[in-house]
Design an enzyme around this catalytic site. Structure first.
Site, mmCIF file in Angstrom:
data_model
loop_
_atom_site.group_PDB
_atom_site.id
_atom_site.type_symbol
_atom_site.label_atom_id
_atom_site.label_comp_id
_atom_site.label_asym_id
_atom_site.label_seq_id
_atom_site.Cartn_x
_atom_site.Cartn_y
_atom_site.Cartn_z
ATOM 1 C CB CYS A 79 58.375 76.818 27.796
ATOM 2 S SG CYS A 79 58.915 75.377 28.750
ATOM 3 C CG HIS A 185 57.200 74.156 24.061
ATOM 4 N ND1 HIS A 185 58.239 75.048 23.979
ATOM 5 C CD2 HIS A 185 57.420 73.436 25.175
ATOM 6 C CE1 HIS A 185 59.053 74.867 25.004
ATOM 7 N NE2 HIS A 185 58.581 73.891 25.748
ATOM 8 C CD GLU A 187 57.755 76.430 20.714
ATOM 9 O OE1 GLU A 187 56.709 76.990 21.119
ATOM 10 O OE2 GLU A 187 58.656 76.045 21.472
#
Lengths: 207, 258
Positions: A79, A185, A187
């Site tokens: 990001c 993202h 994650e």
């Protein structure tokens, strides 16, 4: 062991927990020496580029990042961490960034009133190349995005994947040699995102 | 193409998920972590947790629960209820939440939005609003903002508030219709559409979902970017996958694989 750079601009907790969920050891550090010595580096980030760049320049983190990439350490940007790897961002009135990948970061211009900015949500990522970090992930898989600005690489060879939103078909994965960086993202992208992180942990840094 | 998001909402009271109608007569449904994992595995795109008694009891949010959620699921989630200052916001984000949702606090201290956006980024700050249909000269849009779980009327016009919150730097707005909440008769389409039309940031519809068609309507007719669901999945009547299959059939962009 993966070292996550802590520069107070972070989605640090979620990145750390995502690696731990797939049994990968991580260390969080803001020490330039530790980052330079790291086996693999993750450069996360949310927030605004101006604040992030001044935080990086205040310490010697910016230099540590440059040297780490130069010595071929496998390096993952996420990001804002990705945007900072390019040369320049339009955000905050225009900010010079690290310049490790040729290109700029631009703001979305809505094509219709229903193109909301920021882009928030899941969008398709079309791979342009085969890469060990993308192994086992279906081309066109959806990942989670949250951003108002997007990477525009100068050369096609640095654009590893594209995504469409508003007025742009933008580089949602950029890379160069031992460096790979996602605008989305991983994650926060469920099982598929965890697969990408796991692939990164197994990557030698060669394409 | 960006997919429309489907977001189960977990109202949590004393570490138990609960659901009421128009904020009343709540019944207990289960363990928040277990439910979060099930929904995440089942294909929901995001989750939202409200600590529904924190605000009324004037206490801080249950951070232990936030941490446990962050360890257990790896999709975005927002947390609201009991946020009373920047430190609370920081703690919730540090515990692993993607977003923090403010409602009553923002009404009483609008500057908290600007401060939070500056410090953590707009994308982290969600404005939750609970508008109710009224006929009052001070609310020309026809909707008044209520706070503290429908307990207080504020005299603020819903549309004005949405625009003001956008200007202050909020990243998205959850429009929770008090009139539709828990009824399962459909989202309040006019209200959602009016706000989605007036702001340039994403709008999340909330309150009233009972069938997949209700989601299709709010996405197509009201241009909502995301929709919150609760009773229809909490009761087991629908799974997230069933809802998604219907929406895909209807031609709505939806995340198909997870």
């Amino acid at each position: 062991m993966i070292t996550i750079i802590d520069y107070k601009a972070g989605n640090l907790t979620s990145v750390r927990l995502a690696f731990q969920a797939v049994d990968i050891e991580v260390k969080v550090s803001n020490d330039p020496a530790e980052i330079l010595a790291a086996e693999k580096v993750v450069f996360p980030g949310v927030g605004a580029v101006g604040t992030a760049m001044s935080e990086l320049q205040k310490g010697e983190l910016g230099d540590a990042i440059r040297q780490s990439v130069a010595k071929k350490t496998p390096f993952l940007g996420i990001c804002l961490g990705t945007q900072i790897l390019l040369e320049y961002s339009e955000e905050d009135g225009g900010v010079e960034t690290l310049g490790l990948i040729p290109g700029q970061v631009k703001r979305f211009q809505p094509k219709s009133k229903w193109d909301k900015v920021p882009e928030i949500g899941w969008n398709q990522v079309e791979f342009k190349i085969e890469h060990p970090v993308l192994s086992g992930i279906e081309n066109g898989a959806e990942f989670y995005f949250v951003h108002s600005y997007y990477p525009a690489t100068k050369y096609d060879e640095n654009c590893y994947a594209t995504t469409e939103y508003a007025d742009a078909t933008f580089s949602s994965i950029v890379g160069k040699e031992n460096l790979i960086a996602t605008q989305f993202h991983p994650e926060r992208s469920g099982r598929i995102g965890l697969q990408l992180l796991k692939n990164f942990s197994n990557w030698s840094g060669q394409c | 193409m960006l997919s429309k998001r489907i977001i189960p909402c977990l109202d949590v009271r004393n570490k138990i998920v609960t659901k009421g109608v128009k904020f009343q007569n709540n019944v207990d449904l289960g363990d928040p972590i277990e439910m979060a994992v099930n929904y995440s595995d089942g294909g929901c795109d995001e989750l939202v947790f409200y600590d529904i008694t924190a605000s009324a009891e004037r206490r801080s949010i249950d951070l232990e629960m936030v941490e446990e959620v962050a360890r257990s699921i790896h999709i975005p989630f927002a947390v609201g209820g009991g946020i009373s200052n920047l430190t609370d916001m920081y703690n919730v984000l540090l515990a692993g939440a993607e977003k923090v949702s403010v409602n009553s606090l923002a009404v009483h201290q609008p500057d908290i939005i600007a401060e939070g956006a500056k410090q953590f980024g707009s994308q982290c700050i969600v404005l939750g609003m609970d508008p109710v249909r009224v006929s009052k000269p001070e609310c020309p849009s026809g909707y008044e903002i209520t706070t503290r779980g429908f307990r207080e009327f504020t005299g603020m016009d819903a549309l004005d508030w949405a625009k003001k919150a956008q200007d202050l730097g909020v990243g998205e707005i959850v429009v929770n219709s008090v009139d539709a909440d828990g009824t399962r008769e459909g989202y309040e389409l006019d209200l959602t559409g009016m706000i989605a039309d007036a702001v340039q940031i994403p709008v999340v519809a909330s309150g009233g979902a009972g069938t997949p068609q209700h989601l299709a309507d709010v996405f197509e007719k009201s241009h909502a970017d995301a929709a919150i669901i609760a009773s229809m999945v909490h009761t087991g009547e629908y799974t997230v996958k069933q809802i998604k299959d219907d929406l895909i059939q209807a031609g709505i962009p939806i995340r198909k694989k997870w």
